[in-house]
Write a protein that holds these residues in place. Structure first.
Motif, PDB file in Angstrom:
ATOM      1  N   TYR A 230       0.843  -1.200   0.000  1.00  0.00           N
ATOM      2  CA  TYR A 230       0.000   0.000   0.000  1.00  0.00           C
ATOM      3  C   TYR A 230       0.871   1.240   0.000  1.00  0.00           C
ATOM      4  CZ  TYR A 230      -3.618  -3.336   1.252  1.00  0.00           C
ATOM      5  OH  TYR A 230      -4.471  -4.397   1.240  1.00  0.00           O
ATOM      6  N   GLY A 231       0.229   2.389  -0.283  1.00  0.00           N
ATOM      7  CA  GLY A 231       0.934   3.667  -0.189  1.00  0.00           C
ATOM      8  C   GLY A 231       2.015   3.810  -1.243  1.00  0.00           C
ATOM      9  N   VAL A 232       1.748   3.324  -2.435  1.00  0.00           N
ATOM     10  CA  VAL A 232       2.781   3.376  -3.472  1.00  0.00           C
ATOM     11  C   VAL A 232       2.819   4.747  -4.154  1.00  0.00           C
ATOM     12  CG1 VAL A 232       2.921   0.898  -3.942  1.00  0.00           C
ATOM     13  CG2 VAL A 232       1.195   2.266  -5.127  1.00  0.00           C
ATOM     14  N   ASP A 233       1.737   5.530  -4.029  1.00  0.00           N
ATOM     15  CA  ASP A 233       1.705   6.842  -4.685  1.00  0.00           C
ATOM     16  C   ASP A 233       0.880   7.807  -3.828  1.00  0.00           C
ATOM     17  OD1 ASP A 233       1.342   9.070  -6.277  1.00  0.00           O
ATOM     18  OD2 ASP A 233       1.117   7.899  -8.130  1.00  0.00           O
ATOM     19  N   GLU A 234       1.549   8.856  -3.325  1.00  0.00           N
ATOM     20  CA  GLU A 234       0.883   9.801  -2.417  1.00  0.00           C
ATOM     21  C   GLU A 234      -0.290  10.520  -3.072  1.00  0.00           C
ATOM     22  OE1 GLU A 234       3.587  12.695  -0.852  1.00  0.00           O
ATOM     23  OE2 GLU A 234       4.690  11.164   0.255  1.00  0.00           O
ATOM     24  N   ARG A 235      -0.217  10.786  -4.360  1.00  0.00           N
ATOM     25  CA  ARG A 235      -1.266  11.553  -5.024  1.00  0.00           C
ATOM     26  C   ARG A 235      -2.500  10.702  -5.286  1.00  0.00           C
ATOM     27  NH1 ARG A 235       2.269  12.638  -9.951  1.00  0.00           N
ATOM     28  NH2 ARG A 235       2.734  10.531  -9.225  1.00  0.00           N
ATOM     29  N   GLU A 236      -2.347   9.397  -5.262  1.00  0.00           N
ATOM     30  CA  GLU A 236      -3.473   8.491  -5.494  1.00  0.00           C
ATOM     31  C   GLU A 236      -3.576   7.546  -4.300  1.00  0.00           C
ATOM     32  OE1 GLU A 236      -2.795   6.657  -9.289  1.00  0.00           O
ATOM     33  OE2 GLU A 236      -3.198   8.516 -10.372  1.00  0.00           O
ATOM     34  N   PRO A 237      -4.213   8.009  -3.213  1.00  0.00           N
ATOM     35  CA  PRO A 237      -4.174   7.257  -1.945  1.00  0.00           C
ATOM     36  C   PRO A 237      -4.838   5.888  -2.030  1.00  0.00           C
ATOM     37  CG  PRO A 237      -5.205   9.439  -1.660  1.00  0.00           C
ATOM     38  CD  PRO A 237      -4.943   9.280  -3.111  1.00  0.00           C
ATOM     39  N   TRP A 238      -5.683   5.701  -3.018  1.00  0.00           N
ATOM     40  CA  TRP A 238      -6.351   4.402  -3.161  1.00  0.00           C
ATOM     41  C   TRP A 238      -5.432   3.360  -3.782  1.00  0.00           C
ATOM     42  CZ3 TRP A 238      -7.049   8.710  -6.136  1.00  0.00           C
ATOM     43  CH2 TRP A 238      -6.647   8.594  -7.479  1.00  0.00           C
ATOM     44  N   ARG A 239      -4.341   3.830  -4.339  1.00  0.00           N
ATOM     45  CA  ARG A 239      -3.538   2.938  -5.165  1.00  0.00           C
ATOM     46  C   ARG A 239      -2.710   1.959  -4.314  1.00  0.00           C
ATOM     47  NH1 ARG A 239      -2.292   2.451 -10.207  1.00  0.00           N
ATOM     48  NH2 ARG A 239      -3.312   4.385 -10.814  1.00  0.00           N
ATOM     49  N   TYR A 240      -2.807   0.701  -4.680  1.00  0.00           N
ATOM     50  CA  TYR A 240      -1.883  -0.291  -4.115  1.00  0.00           C
ATOM     51  C   TYR A 240      -1.262  -1.021  -5.287  1.00  0.00           C
ATOM     52  CZ  TYR A 240      -5.652  -3.718  -4.976  1.00  0.00           C
ATOM     53  OH  TYR A 240      -6.592  -4.503  -5.563  1.00  0.00           O
ATOM     54  N   ASP A 241      -0.287  -1.815  -4.998  1.00  0.00           N
ATOM     55  CA  ASP A 241       0.286  -2.625  -6.070  1.00  0.00           C
ATOM     56  C   ASP A 241       0.487  -4.049  -5.565  1.00  0.00           C
ATOM     57  OD1 ASP A 241       1.108  -3.218  -8.581  1.00  0.00           O
ATOM     58  OD2 ASP A 241       2.877  -1.907  -8.568  1.00  0.00           O
ATOM     59  N   LEU A 242       0.445  -4.975  -6.508  1.00  0.00           N
ATOM     60  CA  LEU A 242       0.666  -6.377  -6.187  1.00  0.00           C
ATOM     61  C   LEU A 242       2.063  -6.709  -6.693  1.00  0.00           C
ATOM     62  CD1 LEU A 242      -0.702  -9.055  -5.167  1.00  0.00           C
ATOM     63  CD2 LEU A 242      -1.178  -9.521  -7.559  1.00  0.00           C
ATOM     64  N   VAL A 243       2.970  -6.974  -5.755  1.00  0.00           N
ATOM     65  CA  VAL A 243       4.370  -7.110  -6.164  1.00  0.00           C
ATOM     66  C   VAL A 243       4.866  -8.550  -6.119  1.00  0.00           C
ATOM     67  CG1 VAL A 243       4.927  -4.744  -5.548  1.00  0.00           C
ATOM     68  CG2 VAL A 243       5.191  -6.545  -3.840  1.00  0.00           C
ATOM     69  N   GLU A 244       4.162  -9.401  -5.387  1.00  0.00           N
ATOM     70  CA  GLU A 244       4.543 -10.809  -5.323  1.00  0.00           C
ATOM     71  C   GLU A 244       3.260 -11.593  -5.120  1.00  0.00           C
ATOM     72  OE1 GLU A 244       8.794 -11.288  -3.250  1.00  0.00           O
ATOM     73  OE2 GLU A 244       7.445  -9.962  -2.210  1.00  0.00           O
ATOM     74  N   LEU A 245       3.316 -12.907  -5.356  1.00  0.00           N
ATOM     75  CA  LEU A 245       2.108 -13.695  -5.156  1.00  0.00           C
ATOM     76  C   LEU A 245       2.033 -14.173  -3.712  1.00  0.00           C
ATOM     77  CD1 LEU A 245      -0.426 -14.798  -6.491  1.00  0.00           C
ATOM     78  CD2 LEU A 245       0.840 -16.906  -6.950  1.00  0.00           C
ATOM     79  N   GLY A 246       1.096 -13.577  -2.977  1.00  0.00           N
ATOM     80  CA  GLY A 246       0.876 -14.008  -1.603  1.00  0.00           C
ATOM     81  C   GLY A 246      -0.466 -14.696  -1.473  1.00  0.00           C
ATOM     82  N   PHE A 247      -0.955 -14.769  -0.251  1.00  0.00           N
ATOM     83  CA  PHE A 247      -2.222 -15.450   0.035  1.00  0.00           C
ATOM     84  C   PHE A 247      -3.057 -14.574   0.958  1.00  0.00           C
ATOM     85  CE2 PHE A 247       0.455 -18.711  -1.505  1.00  0.00           C
ATOM     86  CZ  PHE A 247      -0.366 -19.707  -2.000  1.00  0.00           C
ATOM     87  N   ASN A 248      -4.287 -14.992   1.215  1.00  0.00           N
ATOM     88  CA  ASN A 248      -5.001 -14.408   2.333  1.00  0.00           C
ATOM     89  C   ASN A 248      -4.754 -15.292   3.538  1.00  0.00           C
ATOM     90  OD1 ASN A 248      -6.652 -13.564   4.318  1.00  0.00           O
ATOM     91  ND2 ASN A 248      -8.557 -13.735   3.182  1.00  0.00           N
ATOM     92  N   TYR A 249      -3.746 -14.931   4.319  1.00  0.00           N
ATOM     93  CA  TYR A 249      -3.395 -15.670   5.531  1.00  0.00           C
ATOM     94  C   TYR A 249      -3.636 -14.796   6.754  1.00  0.00           C
ATOM     95  CZ  TYR A 249      -1.171 -19.741   3.278  1.00  0.00           C
ATOM     96  OH  TYR A 249      -0.904 -20.903   2.601  1.00  0.00           O
ATOM     97  N   ARG A 250      -4.596 -13.832   6.629  1.00  0.00           N
ATOM     98  CA  ARG A 250      -4.881 -12.965   7.762  1.00  0.00           C
ATOM     99  C   ARG A 250      -5.506 -13.754   8.906  1.00  0.00           C
ATOM    100  NH1 ARG A 250      -7.319  -9.692   3.573  1.00  0.00           N
ATOM    101  NH2 ARG A 250      -9.255 -10.634   4.315  1.00  0.00           N
ATOM    102  N   ILE A 251      -5.347 -13.204  10.096  1.00  0.00           N
ATOM    103  CA  ILE A 251      -6.003 -13.757  11.279  1.00  0.00           C
ATOM    104  C   ILE A 251      -6.978 -12.696  11.779  1.00  0.00           C
ATOM    105  CG2 ILE A 251      -4.118 -12.937  12.786  1.00  0.00           C
ATOM    106  CD1 ILE A 251      -4.618 -15.455  14.517  1.00  0.00           C
TER     107      ILE A 251
END
Ligand SMILES: *Cc1c(COP(=O)(O)O)cnc(C)c1O
Length: 397
Positions: A230-251
């Protein structure tokens, strides 16, 4: 109370216990329940303040910089294999005497598990055998603190440093264990814990990876959330990027509130486990049919399991018969573990056969885990001692 000479329950005698005793069980008190209910009344169900609070509490307890919570210990292991950069063509060396999740995390990443046999003294991976198994493809060593007893982290650390390997410790059994006074969690590059209800801290389901390395920490954290930054571009606060293949491993916050509340009681539950182990030691020390688990000098086990070994040479029956007889007495014994290399997936994929890791296999034939958990009463402990003595007397040579 029964004496040890009554007929076995397996042969129609009266069982030592009417109500079976499990080998492990969580203890939940009113504080735990209040902590979870408070989350239900809050604005957060999943990743909220309880996750960070739980992570901070574990990091503080272990004296490590970073703790990243996962949906399970297995997810934390998978993330550790990812963070260590393991992939196809890479090998990692682990113990055959563990739960399959330890080795599976390598398969998830396309890496190849290699096994090194155990030391019979404490049933953890033998550093000399690890050294012999290192090849130019080896990237990591993955020891397990079997039953809560720390593996030989000093020797493994030295090997890892010499060969530039990542040391990932599966400490699912060992929250609260120490090695020469230092907490498990502060010794490897990444250490993982499980908060499954039979483990030391119950969170329902849950796990944690801890590290002092900021790069590993950010990879672990990213892997938990799809590989997103997240936070890849200050002018576009909604912007995120996907940089590697992860999972949904949230708790969830629900799990973490429970885990946090349980963590506050870790010291008393460790003390209770230690007292139960001491009672078993004292009661069984003079029985010729058993090899008892022992702590090495300088090591403090977290006593997740009380895994004794039967001296089969001194008995007229095999482990299966003793297992059945103790279950019939109402004692919920278990066996930890079927050696991983002999499970079908591993046999088929890698061609392992019986005899490949003879020390782990010999231990497996003899191992029996007795009930040990903080909620056991003194009467429960006495029942286990009565039943074990009764059954072994009946089958001893
Ligand atoms: C319990 C356990 C795990 C997995 O933990 P989960 O939270 O159940 O996914 C991994 N390794 C060992 C040795 C375990 O005992």
């Amino acid at each position: 109370m029964q004496t040890a000479t009554e007929p076995l329950a397996l042969s129609g005698g009266r069982p030592v216990r009417e109500r079976p005793l499990p080998y492990g069980r969580h203890t939940i008190d009113e504080d735990d329940i209040r902590a979870v209910v408070a989350v239900l009344r809050s604005d957060w169900l999943t990743t909220g303040p309880a996750v960070t609070d739980f992570e901070d509490a574990v990091a503080a307890r272990l004296g490590v910089r970073f703790a990243i919570a996962f949906s399970s210990g297995t997810a934390a292991l998978h993330a550790a294999a990812f963070a260590a950069g393991l992939g196809p063509g890479d090998e990692a060396i682990t113990t055959p005497l563990t739960f399959s999740a330890t080795a599976n995390c390598l398969l998830y990443q396309g890496a190849t598990p290699r096994f090194a046999d155990i030391r019979p003294s404490d049933l953890t991976i033998d550093p000399d055998r690890v050294a012999a198994a290192i090849t130019p493809r080896t990237r990591a060593i993955l020891p397990v603190d079997y039953a809560g007893h720390p593996a030989d982290l000093d020797a493994l650390r030295a090997l890892a440093d010499r060969h530039h390997l990542v040391l990932i410790e599966d400490a699912a059994h060992a929250l609260g264990a120490t090695s020469r006074g230092r907490p498990v969690g502060s010794l490897a590059d990444i250490t993982i814990f499980s908060f499954h209800p039979v483990k030391h801290v119950a969170a329902g389901e849950g796990g944690m990876a801890v590290t002092n390395d900021p790069t590993l920490a950010s990879r672990l954290r990213r892997f938990r959330t799809h590989g997103i930054v997240y936070g890849v571009d200050e002018r576009e606060p909604w912007r995120y990027d996907l940089v590697e293949l992860g999972f949904n491993y949230r708790i969830s916050d629900l799990n973490c509130a429970l885990g946090l509340s349980q963590l506050a009681k870790l010291d008393s539950s460790l003390a209770r486990r230690r007292a139960i182990a001491a009672a078993y030691h004292e009661a069984f020390a003079s029985l010729p049919w058993l090899t008892l688990p022992r702590e090495r000098p300088g090591m403090a086990s977290a006593w997740h399991l009380y895994a004794l070994r039967l001296n089969l040479e001194t008995l007229r029956v095999d482990r299966a018969e003793i297992f059945r007889a103790l279950r019939a007495e109402g004692i919920g014994v278990q066996v930890h573990y079927l050696p991983v290399h002999l499970l079908r997936l591993y046999r088929h994929r890698f061609g392992y056969r019986a005899g490949a890791f003879p020390l782990a296999e010999a231990a497996y034939e003899r191992l029996l885990s007795l009930p040990i958990f903080p909620g056991m009463s003194d009467d429960d402990v006495a029942d286990v001692i009565t039943a074990v003595t009764k059954v072994l007397r009946a089958y001893g040579r």
